[in-house]
Design a protein around this motif. Sequence first.
Motif, mmCIF file in Angstrom:
data_model
loop_
_atom_site.group_PDB
_atom_site.id
_atom_site.type_symbol
_atom_site.label_atom_id
_atom_site.label_comp_id
_atom_site.label_asym_id
_atom_site.label_seq_id
_atom_site.Cartn_x
_atom_site.Cartn_y
_atom_site.Cartn_z
ATOM 1 N N CYS A 79 -3.448 1.703 -3.951
ATOM 2 C CA CYS A 79 -3.092 3.087 -4.265
ATOM 3 C C CYS A 79 -3.867 4.018 -3.332
ATOM 4 N N THR B 276 0.139 7.950 -2.618
ATOM 5 C CA THR B 276 0.522 8.213 -4.004
ATOM 6 C C THR B 276 0.231 9.642 -4.452
ATOM 7 N N SER C 259 -0.867 12.711 -12.518
ATOM 8 C CA SER C 259 0.075 11.716 -12.018
ATOM 9 C C SER C 259 0.889 11.175 -13.188
ATOM 10 N N CYS D 41 0.856 -1.196 0.000
ATOM 11 C CA CYS D 41 0.000 0.000 0.000
ATOM 12 C C CYS D 41 0.889 1.243 0.000
ATOM 13 N N SER E 55 -4.757 7.797 -1.865
ATOM 14 C CA SER E 55 -4.721 9.220 -2.208
ATOM 15 C C SER E 55 -5.333 10.048 -1.088
ATOM 16 N N PHE F 67 2.493 8.879 -8.816
ATOM 17 C CA PHE F 67 2.389 7.465 -9.190
ATOM 18 C C PHE F 67 3.751 6.803 -9.410
ATOM 19 N N ALA G 104 -7.735 0.706 -4.682
ATOM 20 C CA ALA G 104 -7.480 2.127 -4.434
ATOM 21 C C ALA G 104 -8.447 2.683 -3.408
ATOM 22 N N ILE H 249 4.437 3.852 -6.363
ATOM 23 C CA ILE H 249 3.618 2.644 -6.508
ATOM 24 C C ILE H 249 3.931 1.945 -7.837
ATOM 25 N N PHE I 90 -4.555 -3.796 -8.989
ATOM 26 C CA PHE I 90 -4.665 -2.640 -8.094
ATOM 27 C C PHE I 90 -5.968 -2.584 -7.313
#
Length: 497
Positions: free
Chosen positions: A291, A267, A328, A264, A293, A270, A375, A273, A373
């Motif tokens: 990911c 981010t 990103s 984990c 944020s 990017f 997120a 990750i 992924f």
Amino acid sequence: MEYVSTRDKSRKVSAAYAIANGIAPDGGLYCPTSFPTLAAEDWHALANMDYKGRSALVLGKFLTDFSAEELAGYAAKAYADDKFGGKDTAPVVPLADGKHMLELWHGPTCAFKDMALQMLPHLLTASLRKTGETRTACILVATSGDTGKAALDGFHDVEGTKIMVYYPVDGVSPMQKLQMVTQKGENVEVVAIRGNFDDAQSAVKRIFTDEATRAALDRDGMMLSSANSINWGRLAPQIAYYISAYCDMVQSGAVKMGGKINICVPTGNFGNILAAYIAKRMGLPVNKLICASNRNNVLTDFFKKNGTYDKNRDFYTTSSPSMDILISSNLERLLFMASGQDDRMVAELMERLSEDGSYQVAAEVFEKISADFDAGCCEDAQAAETIRTLWEQEHYLCDTHTAVAVRVYEEYRARTGDETPTVIASTASPFKFCRAVIEALGGTLERDDISQLAVLSGLTGVEAPAPLAALADQAPRFDRVVDKAEILSTVALLKGL
Ligand SMILES: *Cc1c(COP(=O)(O)O)cnc(C)c1O
């Protein structure tokens, strides 16, 4: 190993060329044409190495135009014990509920950017040599805070280089600003830009693509290069620490050799990750890449809304400024890598991004991406709550960026029931973001920023990192603030360095 642009894979270049030039002439990002894999004997060797050895071995898989001796020499210097406080370079700290904090901030500027930016000057100067480049490399950096200082620390007084850092005037923490404006060295310049990080990043990209500027620099024996994570030499050193973390977890018994982990990562651009994704493609047993944020959740939406990327939204200044990003950059590399190197698709999507500010990935490509992924995102208040509960319940102090990742991980675990041991990238020392951390813990702020270090130490009994404490005695050297429209004119400053 050969490298190609994400927007045109017909022209192949060496790793040294990709690193020396930073960005491809078509605006694309250089990527390796294949993923090297780690064989059983590599894993065996890695298990018994220190971080320097692990770094050199992993880099060697990608930088095949560098010898093993060269890379071992760079790693020994980049990760020298005196630069990392005599501690493990990238230790893994196990906590409750499967959390394994991968601490990447024991370097000289107290953020994970050091892991790559202590290495990049060695790679870059060697790359210039290997490609027969005789001009001075002028490194331009757009920073949301941490990259700027880490790049300044890595490149100051490095022969054959000059470095100029642009930061958003109101977009960095007081400590980050102090770190940058006190930077020593004869070849450094620091400029504040009125605007946010995306403005700074776009402005720097404009310099890179301005033919007249390039020609003028060329006449003066200078060339442009980049220390942002668009440069492959910045990204490649980041792959090793995920592999190193796995080796450490196997040794501690947290996971069996071959058993899976999640990773984990908090981010922004990017890059960090993506390094974990590349480690997975090399054979690291990873179940999910998560990911994380902050309120600028353009990536969460991308993953949750079937591959729609849309930067047309409000930009927020948050307590995790290094993640306050709406473009990103390294997602471009993921699109290229996950689509089987579909350069035409990437070029088309990036065109849409620059014209409309949004794009939509085709369903079959998105399917491949979303298999790897997960997120999530959180608000400042939730990150603050996480800092407090982590401290109260586990006596572990983390910064605002890392807190976003912890929060998103906890939500992921509750939502999915997945109990796979999870590496959480801990990306900065909590002392870099003192104000927000003190507030999260319910402490009382002092007026000036250096005093906050003592406040946080007093609250927690945790010692402030020496490089931050030392800022108290350093005088600011840079105070220039410019409008983004003026950015091209700042290039003239390079001549005077
Ligand atoms: C740069 C940074 C991030 C974001 O990393 P990306 O590679 O841009 O995704 C997260 N946390 C901290 C502390 C950072 O400095």
